[in-house]
Design an enzyme around this catalytic site. Structure first.
Site, PDB file in Angstrom:
ATOM      1  N   PHE A  17       0.879  -1.180  -0.210  1.00  0.00           N
ATOM      2  CA  PHE A  17       0.285  -0.256   0.305  1.00  0.00           C
ATOM      3  C   PHE A  17       1.462   1.333   0.075  1.00  0.00           C
ATOM      4  CE2 PHE A  17      -0.462   2.845   3.848  1.00  0.00           C
ATOM      5  CZ  PHE A  17      -1.485   3.489   3.229  1.00  0.00           C
ATOM      6  N   THR A  63       9.582  -3.437   5.940  1.00  0.00           N
ATOM      7  CA  THR A  63       8.351  -4.455   6.234  1.00  0.00           C
ATOM      8  C   THR A  63       8.627  -5.696   6.042  1.00  0.00           C
ATOM      9  OG1 THR A  63       6.257  -5.119   5.270  1.00  0.00           O
ATOM     10  CG2 THR A  63       7.909  -4.681   3.335  1.00  0.00           C
ATOM     11  N   LYS A  67      12.072  -6.309   9.416  1.00  0.00           N
ATOM     12  CA  LYS A  67      11.939  -4.894  10.629  1.00  0.00           C
ATOM     13  C   LYS A  67      13.121  -5.724  12.144  1.00  0.00           C
ATOM     14  CE  LYS A  67       7.618  -4.613   9.882  1.00  0.00           C
ATOM     15  NZ  LYS A  67       6.345  -3.954  10.023  1.00  0.00           N
ATOM     16  N   ASN A  88      10.390   0.079  11.462  1.00  0.00           N
ATOM     17  CA  ASN A  88       9.581  -0.210  10.154  1.00  0.00           C
ATOM     18  C   ASN A  88       9.861   1.086   9.641  1.00  0.00           C
ATOM     19  OD1 ASN A  88       8.140   1.272  11.453  1.00  0.00           O
ATOM     20  ND2 ASN A  88       6.473   0.826  10.553  1.00  0.00           N
ATOM     21  N   GLY A 130       8.920  -9.318  14.275  1.00  0.00           N
ATOM     22  CA  GLY A 130       8.818  -7.824  14.615  1.00  0.00           C
ATOM     23  C   GLY A 130       7.620  -6.755  14.620  1.00  0.00           C
ATOM     24  N   ALA A 131       7.193  -7.582  13.599  1.00  0.00           N
ATOM     25  CA  ALA A 131       5.235  -6.862  13.902  1.00  0.00           C
ATOM     26  C   ALA A 131       4.524  -7.093  15.209  1.00  0.00           C
ATOM     27  CB  ALA A 131       3.687  -7.496  13.030  1.00  0.00           C
ATOM     28  N   LEU A 206      -3.287  -7.456  11.621  1.00  0.00           N
ATOM     29  CA  LEU A 206      -2.310  -7.102  10.707  1.00  0.00           C
ATOM     30  C   LEU A 206      -2.817  -7.230   9.059  1.00  0.00           C
ATOM     31  CD1 LEU A 206       0.538  -6.892  12.843  1.00  0.00           C
ATOM     32  CD2 LEU A 206      -2.295  -6.166  13.271  1.00  0.00           C
ATOM     33  N   GLY A 229      -5.986  -4.472   9.258  1.00  0.00           N
ATOM     34  CA  GLY A 229      -4.407  -3.787   9.413  1.00  0.00           C
ATOM     35  C   GLY A 229      -4.494  -1.899   8.134  1.00  0.00           C
TER      36      GLY A 229
END
Length: 246
Positions: A17, A63, A67, A88, A130-131, A206, A229
């Site tokens: 995105f 991403t 990360k 990030n 990481g997220a 997410l 997300g």
């Protein structure tokens, strides 16, 4: 070639995105000499060479799956990024050094807050990358206890095979922090017993492509509150813009 270059570092990120978001933002602000591109690496070790060949790069996002692995390549970390252990957003300092930030936790907080009710006290995080670290930090700041779910036995982790009806009584927020279900693999979802979810639960994914993953579809069928997300991504992108001074 734009004088002010920005981009997204990741692996197989054509779906992202960010490029469309920032390209539109630069157009809306009439920043004609700004560009944002996908920077697709197979391995993070490609970064130093890329930086040498792109002197107009002013900052970039990071991403999956880099990360955490990008941190050794950075000169400094913000306080939040150091606590989280994942990055990030990166900017170049005036001295040309790389400083890493984490805006994921901020974006997640802003997206989750409107959904919360008094009984939402504990969260299950599917995935340990990481997220999920950013999400755990965000929840901690909000006073919500979090536990990780993984395939293997790690300290303080719950295994997927251990999730029961009792687990979903104890945990009222379920967050998919894995890439399972991302387009084009839209027929996949984390292996949890969805039939134990109820209208007391929040299911947050997410992932934003597709807009409604199989994880969210199955949770919605049980009456759970669901959210993807996308809003989190917009909030974290706006925070990244501020870090870059845009």
């Amino acid at each position: 070639m734009a004088k002010h270059q920005f981009g997204l570092v990741g692996k197989n990120i054509s779906y992202s995105f960010s490029k469309a978001h920032f390209t539109k933002k630069f157009e809306d602000l009439n920043l004609l000499d700004y560009s944002y591109e996908n920077i697709d690496f197979q391995d993070i070790s490609e970064l130093p060479n890329f930086l040498r060949n792109n002197p107009n790069l002013k900052g970039f996002n990071v991403t999956i799956p880099f990360k955490e692995s990008i941190i050794p390549y950075l000169n400094k970390l913000s306080k939040e990024a150091a606590k989280i252990g994942a990055v990030n957003t990166i900017r170049f300092t005036k001295k040309g050094k790389l400083k890493g930030y984490n805006t994921d936790y901020y974006g997640f907080q802003k997206a989750l807050k409107p959904l919360l009710l008094p009984h939402h006290k504990k969260a299950l995080l599917l995935g340990t990358g990481g997220a999920s670290k950013a999400v755990a930090h965000a929840l901690n700041q909000m006073g919500i206890a979090a536990s990780y779910v993984s395939r293997t036995s790690l300290e303080n982790n719950i295994r997927y095979s251990q999730i029961t009806a009792t687990t979903f009584v104890e945990y009222q927020i379920i967050i998919n922090c894995t890439p399972i279900g991302t387009s084009p693999n839209i027929n996949e979802c984390p292996e949890i017993p969805y039939h134990y979810l109820t209208s007391n639960h929040i299911a947050f994914d997410l992932i934003y492509n597709p807009p409604e993953t199989l994880f969210l579809q199955k949770a919605k069928q049980q009456g759970a509150i669901t959210k993807n997300g996308l809003e989190m991504l917009v909030f974290q992108a706006e925070k990244a813009s501020k870090i870059w001074g845009i």
